[in-house]
Write an enzyme that holds these catalytic residues in place. Structure first.
Site, PDB file in Angstrom:
ATOM      1  N   CYS A   1     -71.058 -47.422  13.755  1.00 10.21           N
ATOM      2  CA  CYS A   1     -71.744 -48.069  14.886  1.00 10.21           C
ATOM      3  C   CYS A   1     -71.376 -49.550  14.857  1.00 10.21           C
ATOM      4  CB  CYS A   1     -73.247 -47.834  14.842  1.00 10.21           C
ATOM      5  SG  CYS A   1     -74.038 -48.259  13.305  1.00 10.21           S
TER       6      CYS A   1
ATOM      7  N   ALA B   1     -76.021 -38.939   5.857  1.00  9.02           N
ATOM      8  CA  ALA B   1     -76.780 -38.148   6.821  1.00  9.02           C
ATOM      9  C   ALA B   1     -78.058 -38.773   7.359  1.00  9.02           C
ATOM     10  CB  ALA B   1     -77.093 -36.797   6.204  1.00  9.02           C
ATOM     11  N   ALA B   2     -78.763 -39.565   6.553  1.00  2.90           N
ATOM     12  CA  ALA B   2     -80.091 -40.032   6.990  1.00  2.90           C
ATOM     13  C   ALA B   2     -79.971 -41.085   8.101  1.00  2.90           C
ATOM     14  CB  ALA B   2     -80.826 -40.638   5.788  1.00  2.90           C
ATOM     15  N   PRO B   3     -80.910 -41.120   9.045  1.00  6.30           N
ATOM     16  CA  PRO B   3     -82.133 -40.311   9.165  1.00  6.30           C
ATOM     17  C   PRO B   3     -81.936 -38.929   9.793  1.00  6.30           C
ATOM     18  CG  PRO B   3     -82.073 -41.944  10.913  1.00  6.30           C
ATOM     19  CD  PRO B   3     -80.849 -42.193  10.056  1.00  6.30           C
TER      20      PRO B   3
HETATM   21  N1  SAM Z   1     -75.649 -40.175  10.282  1.00  7.44           N
HETATM   22  C1  SAM Z   1     -76.946 -40.807  10.362  1.00  7.44           C
HETATM   23  C2  SAM Z   1     -77.612 -40.385  11.657  1.00  7.44           C
HETATM   24  O1  SAM Z   1     -76.930 -40.047  12.614  1.00  7.44           O
HETATM   25  O2  SAM Z   1     -78.848 -40.366  11.710  1.00  7.44           O
HETATM   26  C3  SAM Z   1     -76.872 -42.324  10.219  1.00  7.44           C
HETATM   27  C4  SAM Z   1     -76.101 -42.727   8.977  1.00  7.44           C
HETATM   28  S1  SAM Z   1     -76.161 -44.419   8.563  1.00  7.44           S
HETATM   29  C5  SAM Z   1     -74.943 -45.079   9.588  1.00  7.44           C
HETATM   30  C6  SAM Z   1     -75.317 -44.428   7.021  1.00  7.44           C
HETATM   31  C7  SAM Z   1     -76.043 -43.692   5.899  1.00  7.44           C
HETATM   32  O3  SAM Z   1     -75.123 -43.569   4.802  1.00  7.44           O
HETATM   33  C8  SAM Z   1     -77.261 -44.415   5.310  1.00  7.44           C
HETATM   34  O4  SAM Z   1     -78.361 -43.547   5.342  1.00  7.44           O
HETATM   35  C9  SAM Z   1     -76.862 -44.720   3.866  1.00  7.44           C
HETATM   36  O5  SAM Z   1     -77.945 -44.642   2.969  1.00  7.44           O
HETATM   37  C10 SAM Z   1     -75.858 -43.629   3.599  1.00  7.44           C
HETATM   38  N2  SAM Z   1     -74.853 -43.911   2.545  1.00  7.44           N
HETATM   39  C11 SAM Z   1     -74.271 -45.096   2.257  1.00  7.44           C
HETATM   40  N3  SAM Z   1     -73.373 -44.937   1.274  1.00  7.44           N
HETATM   41  C12 SAM Z   1     -73.395 -43.629   0.930  1.00  7.44           C
HETATM   42  C13 SAM Z   1     -72.692 -42.845  -0.033  1.00  7.44           C
HETATM   43  N4  SAM Z   1     -71.800 -43.397  -0.848  1.00  7.44           N
HETATM   44  N5  SAM Z   1     -72.968 -41.522  -0.116  1.00  7.44           N
HETATM   45  C14 SAM Z   1     -73.891 -40.952   0.716  1.00  7.44           C
HETATM   46  N6  SAM Z   1     -74.587 -41.633   1.633  1.00  7.44           N
HETATM   47  C15 SAM Z   1     -74.350 -42.958   1.737  1.00  7.44           C
END
Ligand code: SAM
Length: 411
Positions: free
Chosen positions: A345, A230-232
Site C-alpha cells: 500500500c 495476513a493480519a488484520p
Molecule cells: N494483508 C493484510 C490485510 O489485507 O488485512 C494487511 C497486511 S499488513 C500490510 C502487513 C502485515 O505483515 C502486518 O500485519 C505485519 O505484522 C506482518 N508482517 C511483517 N513482517 C512479517 C514477517 N516477516 N512474517 C509474517 N508477517 C509479517
C-alpha cells in the site's frame, strides 16, 4: 472545565507528533472516555494531522516568536476547529484557552486567545491563498510521487470513505453505493459495527483498492494458497471466500489476535500460523501465494494521516531489505505453474516496481510476469501489466488507496 474531546485530541497529537508513534497506539493509550468523545477526538486530531502544514502556515503571521510545542498543539487544534470543522468562533477560542490552562500552559492563555481570535477573523481568507496540497506533503514524498504528486496530495485533503467487501450470500447494508470493482462504499466516519449484517459476518472493511490484489491472485476452490502477511485479514477473508485452502501467516502476536477475531466474526476457518514468513516452510509447494508486504503505508495517507508524520525517507531502505527477503521466501514456496501476487500500500517506486525488477534478476527460479486485468478500474493497469491505484483515481467517487501489485508465475 476542559472539553474531554480537546484534551484527548491533544494527547493524540502529542503521541504522534512528539513521539512519532501511530495514532492507533495513541488511541489505545487514552484514559477511558465516552466512545463519542473518543471518536470526536480522533476526528479532530486526524484533521490537524491531515492539514498540519497548512494550519502552521495560517498561524505563522500571527506569531511574533515560536511558542513551545504544547502551545502549538493547542493552537493547531483551535485553528482546525475554526477553519476545518466550522466550530463557532467563541466556543472554539474559549475551549482552546481552557485546554491550555488544563495542560499547565497558563502563561500562554493570552497568546492562545489573541492568535485564535485573529484566525477566526482572517484565517479562512489566508487559507484560501495557500497551496495546501504542497504544504501538507513532505518533500521526500512529493518528489517520489513524480508527476502524480499534486493529484495524489490533493486527494489526501479529504477524509476517505468506508468501503466494504461483502461475504457471499449477503446483501449490502443500506445507503451504500456499489463501486465498479464490486466493493460497496459508505460515507466517511460510518460506524461499521452499527451497520446491518456486521455481527452476522455479512461484510468486512476493505478499501476498494485493497480488494484488488486478492482478486488478482484468482485463488480457486481446491487450491492450496498462503497469505504471508495476513493480519488484520481482509485479504485472507477474500482468499477463503474463493473456496481455496488458505494458510494465513502472521508474525505479530497482537495482530494475529485481531486476525483470528475478524475471521471468527466472518465464520471463516482458514489455518492461521504464527510465524515469520521469511523462514516459515509450507507443508508442500503451493498453488499460489499472496505477499501483502509490510511497507511505508504511504498509499493510505488519506485514511491514516499520521503516516505522513511518523514515516521518514530513511525508513525505506530497511523496508526494502525485508520486502526482498519475503519475496525470496514467497517465490521458493511456489510449485511450477504456481502464482505469486506481491502487493504494497505504497506508491513509492522503491517499494513496488523496483522490488519486482530486482527479484526477477536476483532469483534463480524462472518467473514470468502475468499482466493484471482491469477489475473495474482499467485505468489502474500500467503499461507493464502491474496494478497501480492512486487516491486520485475516481475523483467523483472519492478516490481509493494507493496500491502497487504485480503478479508472477513460476514456470
Ligand atoms: N494483508 C493484510 C490485510 O489485507 O488485512 C494487511 C497486511 S499488513 C500490510 C502487513 C502485515 O505483515 C502486518 O500485519 C505485519 O505484522 C506482518 N508482517 C511483517 N513482517 C512479517 C514477517 N516477516 N512474517 C509474517 N508477517 C509479517
Amino acid at each position: 472545565m476542559t472539553d474531554p474531546t480537546r484534551a484527548a485530541a491533544f494527547d493524540l497529537l502529542t503521541t504522534v507528533l512528539d513521539r512519532g508513534r501511530p495514532i492507533e497506539e495513541a488511541l489505545d493509550a487514552l484514559p477511558p472516555i465516552d466512545p463519542r468523545d473518543r471518536a470526536a477526538a480522533h476526528r479532530l486530531a486526524a484533521s490537524v494531522l491531515r492539514r498540519l502544514g497548512t494550519l502552521d502556515a495560517v498561524m505563522e503571521p500571527f506569531l511574533t516568536k515560536r511558542p513551545p510545542v504544547p502551545v502549538r498543539h493547542v493552537l493547531r487544534l483551535g485553528a482546525a476547529a475554526l477553519l476545518l470543522l466550522d466550530a463557532p468562533a467563541h466556543a472554539a477560542v474559549a475551549t482552546a484557552v481552557d485546554l491550555a490552562r488544563a495542560k499547565g500552559l497558563a502563561p500562554f492563555t493570552g497568546l492562545v486567545n489573541a492568535v485564535l481570535r485573529r484566525i477566526a477573523a482572517g484565517g479562512a481568507a489566508a487559507l484560501a491563498e495557500l497551496d495546501a496540497p504542497r504544504l501538507d506533503t513532505p518533500s521526500w514524498l512529493w518528489s517520489a510521487w513524480g508527476r502524480d504528486a499534486r493529484a495524489i496530495a490533493t486527494a489526501h485533503q479529504q477524509e476517505a470513505a468506508i468501503d466494504l467487501t461483502l461475504a457471499s450470500g449477503f446483501e449490502a447494508p443500506e445507503n451504500g453505493v456499489e463501486l465498479p470493482t464490486g466493493s460497496w462504499r459508505y460515507p466517511p466516519g460510518t460506524r461499521v459495527a452499527d451497520l446491518a449484517g456486521f455481527a452476522e459476518g455479512g461484510f468486512w472493511v476493505q478499501d476498494a483498492a485493497a480488494a484488488l490484489p486478492g482478486r488478482m491472485l484468482a485463488a480457486q476452490a481446491g487450491e492450496v494458497v498462503a497469505d504471508l502477511c495476513a493480519a488484520p485479514g481482509g485479504k485472507t477473508a477474500q482468499l477463503a471466500a474463493s473456496g481455496a485452502r488458505v494458510i494465513a501467516v502472521e508474525r505479530d502476536a497482537k495482530r494475529i489476535d485481531r486476525l483470528r477475531e475478524n475471521l471468527a466474526r466472518l465464520g471463516m476457518t482458514p489455518e492461521v500460523v504464527h510465524a515469520d514468513a521469511t523462514t516459515w516452510q509450507p507443508p508442500a509447494l503451493l498453488d499460489a501465494v499472496l505477499l501483502d508486504a509490510p511497507c511505508s503505508a504511504t498509499g493510505t495517507i488519506r485514511r491514516h494521516p499520521d503516516v505522513v508524520h511518523i514515516k521518514r525517507a530513511s525508513d525505506i531502505g530497511a523496508l526494502n531489505k525485508l520486502q526482498d527477503k519475503l519475496l525470496d521466501a514467497a517465490c521458493a514456496m511456489l510449485r511450477p505453474g504456481g502464482r505469486l501476487v506481491y502487493a504494497v500500500c505504497s506508491l513509492l517506486p522503491a517499494e513496488g516496481a523496483a522490488r519486482i525488477d530486482a527479484a526477477l534478476t536476483r532469483l534463480p527460479l524462472r518467473l514470468v510476469p502475468i499482466p493484471a486485468d482491469g477489475y473495474g478500474v482499467p485505468e489502474a493497469v500500467t503499461a507493464d501489466g502491474t496494478l497501480r491505484t492512486t487516491p486520485a483515481l475516481w475523483p467523483d467517487r472519492g478516490g481509493m488507496d494507493g496500491f502497487f501489485a504485480a503478479r508472477l508465475e513460476r514456470v
